[in-house]
Design an enzyme around this catalytic site. Sequence first.
Site, PDB file in Angstrom:
ATOM      1  N   MET A  77       0.556  -1.477   0.348  1.00  0.00           N
ATOM      2  CA  MET A  77       0.009   0.092   0.055  1.00  0.00           C
ATOM      3  C   MET A  77       1.436   1.384   0.193  1.00  0.00           C
ATOM      4  SD  MET A  77      -2.873  -1.119   2.751  1.00  0.00           S
ATOM      5  CE  MET A  77      -4.324   0.314   2.661  1.00  0.00           C
ATOM      6  N   HIS A  78       0.264   2.398  -0.187  1.00  0.00           N
ATOM      7  CA  HIS A  78       0.950   3.773   0.294  1.00  0.00           C
ATOM      8  C   HIS A  78       1.618   4.415  -1.279  1.00  0.00           C
ATOM      9  CE1 HIS A  78      -1.140   3.052   3.768  1.00  0.00           C
ATOM     10  NE2 HIS A  78      -0.139   1.840   4.173  1.00  0.00           N
ATOM     11  N   ASP A 233      -2.127  -4.472   0.490  1.00  0.00           N
ATOM     12  CA  ASP A 233      -1.642  -6.529   1.298  1.00  0.00           C
ATOM     13  C   ASP A 233      -2.880  -6.763   2.537  1.00  0.00           C
ATOM     14  OD1 ASP A 233      -0.768  -4.174   2.912  1.00  0.00           O
ATOM     15  OD2 ASP A 233       1.065  -5.048   2.352  1.00  0.00           O
TER      16      ASP A 233
END
Length: 488
Positions: A77-78, A233
């Site tokens: 992520m991110h 995830d």
Amino acid sequence: MYIGIDLGTSGIKLVLTNQDGQVIATQSADLTVSRPAPLHSEQAPQDWVAALHSAMNQLAQDHALNQVKAIGLSGQMHGAVLLDSNNDVVRPAILWNDGRSHQECIELEQAVPNSREITGNLMMPGFTAPKLLWVKKHEPENFAKVAKVLLPKDYLRFVLSGDFASDMSDSAGTLWLDVGKRAWSKPLLAACSLTESHMPNLFEGSEVTGHLHQDLAQRWGMDAVAIVAGGGDNAAGAVGVGLTQPGQAMLSLGTSGVYFVVSDEYTSNPESAVHSFCHALPNTWHLMSVLLSAASCVSWFAESIAKQHLPTLLAELGDDIVIDDNSPFFLPYLSGERTPHNNPYAAGNFFGLSHETDKKAMFFAVLEGVSLAFADGVEALHASGTQAKEIMLIGGGAKHVGWRQLLADVLNRPIKFCEAGEVGPGLGAARLAQLAVDKDTPFAHICRTPDTVAVYEPNAQRHAMFAKRQEKFRAIYQQLKPLFVADE
């Protein structure tokens, strides 16, 4: 059959499942991380594509894929993937564990004072929004080229189908999403000089976002199958172990550590650095506390301190964990920390060493330190009002029998250890793919939980000791906190 693609930080993993949800095959390819400066963590999206093609080519060589019905996506992520107007990558992707944008977090919260209410989260350097503000300030020539901002897995989606799309769970980790409304927030985008036109279209995790390019389908011996939104995830990993109902919880002992609780409503506790995100399923949310270093602390100790391969060290020290009032402490903040400290400058420390401290005592201190840090995160999450009915333990670190009991004693809660295998988020991505196109198989069958291996009940006497040590553990951090500062 169904394929789940999981784009991790250290590699990409493919999971091939059948109609009954059984894993038929897996395939993977390794990735490396670039750290060009302190606190920086980057990867080239082109390397993800090369790894995807390598893994898919091998999977297609080993298995006939003509029965595949859909592909789901999951990933780290991110991360910030920046594309120009020609859909070319502008610069290397800035990853989730990049800590350079601390100042930009402060500026964004000042620019949008109700950002915590909108997103359910503190602004943290790991999230996507402050990364874009950093690029705007420090690389204006690159920022001027930005036409689209994608998350890592969604760049692979674009490569596979040509669509700009994302799911709610991954998008919640950008800090541009109104998490309660499950929609992009115009004020937060504007604070980064962006608009909704820079963002992908939003879908629930079990919705179809497009179809596989015909040339790729032919290469891999498939039809132009549906590409499904998938999930970040952790959300996809939760679907993979059947965490879909309110009150279900998991504790994941991976490289990082995650405590994840499902909710049927949007709640938050951002002041304690608890993450509040959309789940990968409609009308569902989740709260999450995150340790940036969990099982990675154990690997670090084995390789850098004990100078042994981890399996050798574990065989030598055994499963019995001996800790008493005089045992040393370990702060497991090797990569800074999120919950509850939100401190990218926090560092790992041993405290209370003596001439009697040996390798075994230091190893046990590492296991306890991660467990006590988990307890901090669990307490912060429960302060939001969301309680877990049961806690499922998964992840590579969960293979250590003694650590399972230690967690039960520290948390003072029963721990249900499930043999969830090593497929993780990839299995969840495959399940979300099946949910999107298989309308005949019941939801509960597709998203069932793994078999329970054992349940570990807490020992009241041991918990009382750990509760006292928890107080000292927290005091050590508070005493050291003024020394955890950025390098000038």
